[in-house]
Design a protein around this motif. Structure first.
Motif, PDB file in Angstrom:
ATOM      1  N   THR A  39      33.719  37.083  44.755  1.00 49.18           N
ATOM      2  CA  THR A  39      32.370  37.156  44.184  1.00 49.18           C
ATOM      3  C   THR A  39      32.342  36.952  42.669  1.00 49.18           C
ATOM      4  O   THR A  39      31.260  36.843  42.088  1.00 49.18           O
ATOM      5  CB  THR A  39      31.727  38.525  44.500  1.00 49.18           C
ATOM      6  N   VAL A  40      33.495  36.869  42.035  1.00 52.89           N
ATOM      7  CA  VAL A  40      33.537  36.763  40.575  1.00 52.89           C
ATOM      8  C   VAL A  40      32.783  35.545  40.018  1.00 52.89           C
ATOM      9  O   VAL A  40      32.260  35.614  38.897  1.00 52.89           O
ATOM     10  CB  VAL A  40      35.005  36.804  40.069  1.00 52.89           C
ATOM     11  N   PRO A  41      32.639  34.435  40.780  1.00 54.26           N
ATOM     12  CA  PRO A  41      31.838  33.325  40.242  1.00 54.26           C
ATOM     13  C   PRO A  41      30.395  33.702  39.904  1.00 54.26           C
ATOM     14  O   PRO A  41      29.752  33.034  39.084  1.00 54.26           O
ATOM     15  CB  PRO A  41      31.887  32.279  41.360  1.00 54.26           C
ATOM     16  N   LEU A  42      29.878  34.781  40.514  1.00 55.90           N
ATOM     17  CA  LEU A  42      28.515  35.214  40.203  1.00 55.90           C
ATOM     18  C   LEU A  42      28.377  35.640  38.738  1.00 55.90           C
ATOM     19  O   LEU A  42      27.266  35.671  38.196  1.00 55.90           O
ATOM     20  CB  LEU A  42      28.118  36.392  41.111  1.00 55.90           C
ATOM     21  N   ALA A  43      29.491  35.961  38.122  1.00 51.97           N
ATOM     22  CA  ALA A  43      29.464  36.416  36.725  1.00 51.97           C
ATOM     23  C   ALA A  43      29.430  35.261  35.727  1.00 51.97           C
ATOM     24  O   ALA A  43      29.332  35.496  34.519  1.00 51.97           O
ATOM     25  CB  ALA A  43      30.683  37.296  36.447  1.00 51.97           C
TER      26      ALA A  43
END
Length: 332
Positions: A39-43
C-alpha cells in the motif's frame, strides 16, 4: 500546503482529525488500508504519512516512502516498535504521541480487573437468560490485596493512584524508578521475581523491546502466585500467549484481562463477525470463561482521541516550520 497520507483511517479518526485540523489547514487524505509494502504507493506525493499500531514500517517500506518523497512518519500512538528506527535514522524523521491519555488506559486496566474479579460478563449473560443464581460468581475484595505493576511510566502512575485509593498494596518494577512518586503512594520497588511471587494481580505497562518481548512466559508464570490475575493493556508480545493459555489451563493463572494480542493486526479494529477466526490461539482465548479480551480499545475516549489529533498535527506543524520535533523518536 503540507500533504498527509493517513493510513488505517476509521470514521472516528476522520471526525477527530478533521475537527482539529480546522486550526492547521493540512491536506489530509484518508486511506482505510494499513501501511505496508503493497500500500505504500498511496503515499506518493505526500510529505507526511500518519500511521497506527498495525502499520508495517520496516526498512523496505521506509525505502519506498523516501523514494515517494515522504519526509516524516507520524505515529498517532505511543508505541513505535513497528518502525525500523535504524533504517529511518538520518533519512526520515519519526514522531509519536507519547501520552494521549494516561487516565484512559489506567481506568481501562482497572475495568478489566473488576470485570474479571466480579465475573461481570458471566453475570450479565446469566441474568439476561433469567438465571439469577450466584453460584460461580464469587470474587474477592480488592482492598488489602497486592498489585504488581511492571513499568512505572505515566499510565502506570495513574493506575497506581487508583489502586492506592482501593487500599491495595502496590509493588512495582522499573529500570529507572521515580522514588519520590513511589514514596508518595507507598509503592514498594521490587525485583521482577519478587513482584511475580507476591502479587495477586499483575498489570503490564512497560514498552515492547527485545528485552521485554514475551516477558510473561512459562518460566515467569511458574514464579507467580497460583490463581494470579494478569492484565495487559500495553503490547501483545509482552505475553507468550500459548504459554499463558497453558497457565490458565493448569489454573496457575486464575484469569487474564487482555486489551492486546500478539497477532492482533489481522483482526483488531476490523469487523470480522461474518468470518471464521482461523487463528487457533485467538479462538482458544475467546472460549475461556476466565479471559476478557478486547480490541485494543483502552485508549479510546473522547479526550484521548482529541489529544492524539492535537499532538500529531502539532508535530507536523513543527516539522513544516523546521522547528525541533518535541515528540521525535530516534534510535538509541
Amino acid at each position: 500546503m503540507i500533504k498527509v497520507a493517513f493510513f488505517d483511517a476509521k470514521s472516528y479518526d476522520e471526525v477527530s482529525f478533521n475537527k482539529t485540523n480546522a486550526d492547521y489547514g493540512f491536506d489530509i487524505r484518508y486511506y482505510q488500508e494499513h501501511l505496508n509494502l503493497k500500500t505504500v504507493p498511496l503515499a506518493k506525493g505526500a510529505d507526511v504519512v500518519c500511521i497506527f499500531v498495525n502499520a508495517e514500517c520496516n526498512a523496505a517500506v521506509i525505502d519506498e516512502l523516501i523514494k515517494n518523497g515522504v519526509k516524516l512518519i507520524a505515529l498517532r500512538c505511543a508505541g513505535f516498535n513497528n518502525v525500523d528506527l535504524k533504517a529511518a535514522k538520518g533519512r526520515i524523521k519519526v514522531v509519536r504521541v507519547p501520552a494521549y491519555s494516561p487516565h484512559a488506559v489506567a481506568e481501562y486496566a482497572v475495568s478489566l480487573m473488576l470485570a474479571l474479579n466480579r465475573k461481570i460478563f458471566r453475570a450479565v449473560n446469566r441474568t439476561r437468560e433469567g438465571n439469577f443464581a450466584l453460584k460461580g460468581l464469587m470474587g474477592f475484595d480488592m482492598y488489602g490485596k497486592t498489585a504488581g505493576i511492571v513499568g512505572m511510566g505515566r499510565i502506570a502512575k495513574e493506575l497506581i493512584k487508583i489502586l492506592h485509593g482501593f487500599g491495595m498494596k502496590v509493588l512495582a518494577y522499573d529500570l529507572y524508578p521515580d522514588m519520590e512518586f513511589a514514596k508518595q503512594y507507598d509503592v514498594q520497588m521490587v525485583s521482577l521475581d519478587e513482584l511475580y511471587a507476591e502479587s495477586d494481580i499483575i498489570s503490564l505497562h512497560c514498552p515492547l523491546t527485545p528485552e521485554t518481548t514475551f516477558l510473561i512466559n512459562a518460566q515467569s508464570i511458574a514464579k507467580m502466585k497460583p490463581g494470579v490475575m494478569i492484565i495487559n493493556t500495553g503490547r501483545g508480545k509482552l505475553i507468550n500467549t500459548e504459554e499463558l493459555i497453558e497457565g490458565l489451563r493448569t489454573k496457575r493463572v486464575g484469569s487474564a484481562g487482555l486489551d492486546v494480542y500478539e497477532e492482533e493486526k489481522n483482526y483488531f479494529y476490523e469487523d470480522r463477525s461474518d468470518k471464521i477466526i482461523d487463528d487457533d490461539v485467538l479462538a482458544r482465548l475467546l472460549m475461556m470463561p476466565n479471559v476478557v479480551l478486547t480490541s485494543h480499545q483502552a485508549f479510546f475516549t473522547v479526550e484521548a482521541m482529541h489529544n492524539i489529533a492535537l499532538t500529531t498535527l502539532e508535530s507536523i506543524k513543527e516539522f513544516g516550520e523546521g522547528k525541533p520535533l518535541t515528540n521525535e523518536v530516534v534510535e538509541q
